[in-house]
Scaffold this motif. Structure first.
Motif, PDB file in Angstrom:
ATOM      1  N   THR A   1      40.634  51.763  35.145  1.00 42.12           N
ATOM      2  CA  THR A   1      41.082  51.222  36.422  1.00 42.12           C
ATOM      3  C   THR A   1      40.864  49.714  36.459  1.00 42.12           C
ATOM      4  OG1 THR A   1      40.970  51.548  38.830  1.00 42.12           O
ATOM      5  CG2 THR A   1      38.871  51.589  37.624  1.00 42.12           C
ATOM      6  N   HIS A   2      41.068  49.134  37.603  1.00 39.27           N
ATOM      7  CA  HIS A   2      40.807  47.714  37.785  1.00 39.27           C
ATOM      8  C   HIS A   2      40.403  47.470  39.230  1.00 39.27           C
ATOM      9  CE1 HIS A   2      44.920  48.639  38.633  1.00 39.27           C
ATOM     10  NE2 HIS A   2      45.513  47.621  38.080  1.00 39.27           N
ATOM     11  N   ILE A   3      39.690  46.350  39.457  1.00 40.26           N
ATOM     12  CA  ILE A   3      39.343  45.951  40.816  1.00 40.26           C
ATOM     13  C   ILE A   3      39.915  44.557  41.041  1.00 40.26           C
ATOM     14  CG2 ILE A   3      37.310  47.423  40.977  1.00 40.26           C
ATOM     15  CD1 ILE A   3      35.581  44.903  40.541  1.00 40.26           C
ATOM     16  N   PHE A   4      40.299  44.301  42.283  1.00 37.86           N
ATOM     17  CA  PHE A   4      41.025  43.078  42.609  1.00 37.86           C
ATOM     18  C   PHE A   4      40.209  42.133  43.481  1.00 37.86           C
ATOM     19  CE2 PHE A   4      44.185  46.158  41.505  1.00 37.86           C
ATOM     20  CZ  PHE A   4      45.110  45.429  40.785  1.00 37.86           C
ATOM     21  N   ASP A   5      40.459  40.848  43.290  1.00 41.55           N
ATOM     22  CA  ASP A   5      39.845  39.784  44.081  1.00 41.55           C
ATOM     23  C   ASP A   5      40.638  39.648  45.384  1.00 41.55           C
ATOM     24  OD1 ASP A   5      38.996  37.372  45.215  1.00 41.55           O
ATOM     25  OD2 ASP A   5      38.894  36.334  43.296  1.00 41.55           O
ATOM     26  N   PRO A   6      39.993  39.854  46.531  1.00 37.02           N
ATOM     27  CA  PRO A   6      40.734  39.815  47.799  1.00 37.02           C
ATOM     28  C   PRO A   6      41.261  38.438  48.164  1.00 37.02           C
ATOM     29  CG  PRO A   6      38.388  39.967  48.216  1.00 37.02           C
ATOM     30  CD  PRO A   6      38.576  40.108  46.728  1.00 37.02           C
ATOM     31  N   GLU A   7      40.782  37.385  47.517  1.00 36.30           N
ATOM     32  CA  GLU A   7      41.223  36.030  47.856  1.00 36.30           C
ATOM     33  C   GLU A   7      42.426  35.556  47.040  1.00 36.30           C
ATOM     34  OE1 GLU A   7      37.943  33.292  47.913  1.00 36.30           O
ATOM     35  OE2 GLU A   7      36.703  34.686  49.035  1.00 36.30           O
ATOM     36  N   ASP A   8      42.923  36.390  46.135  1.00 36.88           N
ATOM     37  CA  ASP A   8      44.036  35.954  45.290  1.00 36.88           C
ATOM     38  C   ASP A   8      45.339  35.892  46.085  1.00 36.88           C
ATOM     39  OD1 ASP A   8      46.386  36.521  43.260  1.00 36.88           O
ATOM     40  OD2 ASP A   8      44.715  35.659  42.145  1.00 36.88           O
ATOM     41  N   LYS A   9      46.109  34.837  45.856  1.00 41.51           N
ATOM     42  CA  LYS A   9      47.345  34.645  46.631  1.00 41.51           C
ATOM     43  C   LYS A   9      48.428  35.675  46.319  1.00 41.51           C
ATOM     44  CE  LYS A   9      49.384  31.046  43.670  1.00 41.51           C
ATOM     45  NZ  LYS A   9      49.869  29.667  43.671  1.00 41.51           N
ATOM     46  N   TYR A  10      48.325  36.394  45.205  1.00 39.65           N
ATOM     47  CA  TYR A  10      49.327  37.402  44.854  1.00 39.65           C
ATOM     48  C   TYR A  10      48.866  38.828  45.179  1.00 39.65           C
ATOM     49  CZ  TYR A  10      51.642  33.593  42.466  1.00 39.65           C
ATOM     50  OH  TYR A  10      52.278  32.408  42.189  1.00 39.65           O
TER      51      TYR A  10
END
Length: 113
Positions: free
Chosen positions: A55-64
């Motif tokens: 899986t992967h986890i995402f950075d909530p501050e990324d513009k995309y």
């Protein structure tokens, strides 16, 4: 039962572009989409007796974050990247200055026999 703990050091991820030449680029262009993936960290987690999880986890501050070119984001995969400025914890993990801390719980399914 206590959940296993782990930690590692990495660079805070940044968004990146998928290749957009050829058929993938043609499809993205026809859909009016950009080729960018938002910042994320990939994981493969395994334990004997359980199904392996990739899986992967995402950075909530990324513009995309809300326009991922491969539509791979679920709310449950968005993690908090917390800046740590205190020199004491920084020294404990081997950094000379501030760093970003991310806590995330992975849950594995019991392997069916």
């Amino acid at each position: 039962m206590t959940a296993p703990k782990y930690w590692f050091r990495a660079v805070r991820p940044k968004h990146y572009s998928n290749p957009y030449d050829g058929p993938v680029g043609d499809l993205l262009n026809r859909l009016g989409c950009h080729p960018f993936r938002p910042a994320h960290l990939h994981y493969t987690v395994s334990k004997y007796g359980y199904d392996e999880l990739t899986t992967h986890i995402f950075d909530p501050e990324d513009k995309y974050l809300h326009s991922d070119s491969v539509c791979g984001i679920k709310e449950s995969l968005i993690a908090e990247f917390r800046r740590v400025d205190d020199p004491a914890p920084s020294a404990e993990v081997g950094f000379a200055g501030p760093y970003w801390d991310v806590e995330f719980d992975f849950v594995l399914a019991t392997k069916e026999v």
